[in-house]
Design an enzyme around this catalytic site. Structure first.
Site, PDB file in Angstrom:
ATOM      1  CD  GLU A  46      -9.086  17.079  24.067  1.00 51.96           C
ATOM      2  OE1 GLU A  46      -8.705  18.255  23.968  1.00 51.96           O
ATOM      3  OE2 GLU A  46      -9.708  16.476  23.147  1.00 51.96           O
ATOM      4  CE  LYS A 115      -6.708  20.032  21.378  1.00 47.40           C
ATOM      5  NZ  LYS A 115      -8.156  19.854  21.688  1.00 47.40           N
ATOM      6  CE1 TYR A 121     -13.641  23.654  14.082  1.00 43.41           C
ATOM      7  CE2 TYR A 121     -11.497  24.470  14.777  1.00 43.41           C
ATOM      8  CZ  TYR A 121     -12.308  23.428  14.397  1.00 43.41           C
ATOM      9  OH  TYR A 121     -11.815  22.160  14.346  1.00 43.41           O
ATOM     10  CB  CYS A 170      -8.280  16.267  20.355  1.00 43.33           C
ATOM     11  SG  CYS A 170      -9.881  16.161  19.488  1.00 43.33           S
ATOM     12  NE  ARG A 338      12.242  -5.359 -21.902  1.00 40.71           N
ATOM     13  CZ  ARG A 338      13.057  -5.672 -20.896  1.00 40.71           C
ATOM     14  NH1 ARG A 338      13.743  -6.786 -20.922  1.00 40.71           N
ATOM     15  NH2 ARG A 338      13.192  -4.851 -19.877  1.00 40.71           N
ATOM     16  CB  SER A 352       4.503 -27.484 -17.959  1.00 44.12           C
ATOM     17  OG  SER A 352       3.958 -26.702 -16.898  1.00 44.12           O
TER      18      SER A 352
END
Length: 644
Positions: A46, A115, A121, A170, A338, A352
């Site tokens: 960016e 963007k 903030y 971003c 089952r 076997s």
């Protein structure tokens, strides 16, 4: 580019804050590096043309003009490059400034994507200098021409229709409704994110999960290029945390505070196939979007991304452990339900001394333990005949003893011999009748024992055998619940090994390890002169690890034979050569189509992974479908190899 494989890269370029000329040179060095790597798509961070941390310098017209000049210089530098390059740059339109991704190709700026979500903030105050993306697409004067700018731009490759690029920047990824969600719905298979995300304790892992999760949700490739060396450290530190993910899997992750360049291949055909299969993925929603087309040469992309020769097996030991536990839990709980539903007093298993029957018995033991019932409610039946060796017979008996189940031995020599006499078959002729008569006799005995003991027969056959049709119709092909039906042979080995490692009984561990070491065999032909197994399955149908590889890529991802071969040659390099792989690839397709009739009437069994062949859900195919298209492609590959 062939087979939908796109060489893609993310790079964190070294910059100087507000020094656009220096930054342009640094960006062009990254472009040159990408060209040497054979990259077709390069994503840079960016605002890398100016630096993300210019703050109020973005108000300065001198910086804005320098950024435009640098952008045009960078675009010109891509004039002889066969790649798409994305760089971050501030763009003035009207009276407002926009934080944009510029998409460059062959000397031109194809489009500008601003963007959408601007942070305002804590340490980020982008709304002080920038405006969020406008609703509509506009035309911006750039150099001698005009360029579209808008948040709803997609960039589509003419040569590879599955390659459609969408862009976000971003903070867009952090938003409640990221732009990439709409891009994907409009057809984007690749999302590029140009970012400048600072480092905080724990933020790296959170960022990784965001990228990983978004690529999974959107069934896309997600390329995240992060700002690094050179950004201002007045209040923040940027580490160049670059990531490339595909459908929920991180293919490449660059180390932070390092060189900041990663490269791999993304598979857009694979993504398109997955979207086609998923009913939850919407049909195209292109309204409001503008597609900008570009061309790239259809060259062969050298593979570097990890391709495991055992795609059903997690490479990481911790994940492999958890995978084994999850599968065993699914199998045992399926059988438990089952047994309860049918009110079966016993579970009958033909044992076997081989891998599959060992796994079925181990699952049966887990199910009985879950039910709080004695393990003696499992009746393990060993049925020696012409091909039974002392090793397998002894292992079967010891396994039953250590697990504490009920063991019954029923010798079928006399019964099979009588059957040969009944149908007029010469016992000396060891053909398919000779073999299948034994398999059917064993199934008959298991069914009758189950009737006699108010029980149900537990199937032992695995997914690989079902794919190849390596089962006797109305013999081991038939049972009342097949606990191994969706477990491939390569994974059966790991499950038995897992149980061996977890065994607290040393003798149980020893017998399980010996079963693992025993060649896979139906033991239907007499032993050799030394009493050893004379009939080895993989000598007849080919290596199971190859067939499992073919099964995974042909069914799970819809690869055509040429692409399956290419991946197999890469995964098994130094182990199997091209003629060998082609020979067994042809066998795989021939048997897979010819044996569908056995799968069309499969009994129930629990699904444990993403590849399964249940005719009731995962694989619906006519039993008389013809393999000509696939076999013809394999034959052409074989002819091409012979000519070479």
């Amino acid at each position: 580019m062939k087979h939908g494989l796109i060489k893609a890269a993310c790079a964190s370029v070294e910059i100087r804050v507000a020094d656009c000329g220096y930054n342009a040179k640094s960006i062009l060095q990254a472009v040159d590096w990408a060209e040497q790597e054979g990259v077709s798509l390069l994503v840079l961070p960016e605002l890398c043309v100016t630096g993300y941390t210019c703050s109020d310098l973005f108000f300065q017209r001198a910086l804005q003009r320098a950024a435009l000049e640098a952008l045009l210089e960078i675009a010109e530098g891509t004039g002889d490059k066969d790649m798409l390059v994305l760089v971050g740059v501030p763009i003035l339109y009207g009276a407002k400034l926009y934080n944009c991704a510029a998409v460059l190709h062959r000397g031109k700026v194809l489009g500008l994507v601003p963007k959408t979500y601007l942070p305002n903030y804590n340490e980020f105050y982008e709304m002080r200098q920038f405006s969020p993306a406008m609703e509509e697409t506009v035309q911006v004067k750039l150099g001698d021409g005009e360029v579209p700018m808008g948040r709803n731009l997609l960039f589509a490759c003419r040569e590879v229709p599955e390659l459609v690029l969408g862009v976000e920047i971003c903070e867009d990824l952090w938003a409640l409704e990221p732009p990439s969600t709409h891009h994907a719905a409009a057809g984007a298979t690749v999302i590029a994110n140009l970012s400048a995300s600072n480092e905080l304790v724990g933020k790296g892992e959170y960022r990784r999960k965001l990228v990983e999760g978004q690529s999974a949700r959107l069934v896309c490739a997600y390329l995240y290029a992060d700002a690094g060396e050179g950004e201002s450290t007045t209040d923040l530190v940027f580490a160049g945390h670059n990531l490339i993910a595909e459908n929920g899997v991180v293919l490449e992750e660059g180390p932070r505070y390092a060189s900041g360049r990663i490269v791999t291949e993304i598979d857009v055909q694979r993504l398109a196939f997955e979207r086609h299969k998923l009913t939850t993925f919407p049909a195209l929603r292109e309204e409001g979007y503008e597609r900008i087309t570009f061309s790239l040469p259809l060259r062969e992309t050298k593979l570097t991304r990890p391709v495991s020769p055992r795609p059903f097996i997690p490479a990481d030991s911790a994940k492999r452990f958890q995978c084994c536990e999850d599968i065993l839990a699914i199998q045992a709980n399926g059988l438990k339900k089952r047994l309860v539903h049918t009110r079966a007093k016993t579970a009958v298993v033909g044992i076997s001394g081989g891998l599959d029957s060992a796994l079925a018995l181990l699952v049966g033991v887990r199910a009985m333990d879950l039910l709080g019932r004695p393990r003696t409610d499992i009746i393990a039946v060993t049925m020696p005949c012409f091909g039974t060796t002392q090793r397998t017979k002894g292992n079967a008996e010891m396994l039953c003893e250590r697990l504490g189940v009920t063991l019954r031995q029923i010798d079928i020599h006399a019964a099979v011999t009588q059957h040969f006499a009944d149908i007029g078959h010469d016992e000396a002729v060891r053909d398919v009748t000779y073999e299948n008569a034994q398999a059917r006799e064993r199934t008959q005995i298991l069914m009758d024992v189950a009737n006699d003991q108010n029980g149900m027969v537990i199937g032992t056959g695995d997914l690989s055998e079902l794919a190849l049709g390596w089962a006797t119709y109305n013999g081991d092909h038939m049972y009342m619940y097949g606990v191994n039906a969706s477990v491939p042979k390569t994974l059966v080995r790991y499950l038995v090994a897992h149980e061996a490692e977890q065994a607290g009984d040393g003798e149980l561990k020893r017998v399980l390890l010996d079963i693992l070491d025993t060649p896979v065999s139906p033991e239907l032909l007499p032993a050799d002169e030394n009493g050893e197994i004379n009939q080895k399955t993989e000598d007849l149908v080919g290596p199971y690890e190859l067939h499992d590889f073919f099964l995974y890529y042909a069914l799970r991802w819809g690869f055509e034979p040429e692409k399956v071969l290419r991946f197999a040659l890469y995964a098994f390099a130094g182990e199997y050569d091209r003629p060998f792989i082609l020979h067994w690839l042809r066998t795989f397709y021939r048997r897979f189509f010819a044996q569908q009739f056995k799968r069309s009437c499969l009994p129930d069994g629990p699904k444990v992974g993403s590849v399964a062949l249940s005719p009731r859900g995962d694989w619906r195919m006519p039993s008389d479908a013809v393999a000509a298209v696939w076999l013809d492609k394999v034959d052409r590959l074989s002819s091409r190899a012979a000519e070479d």
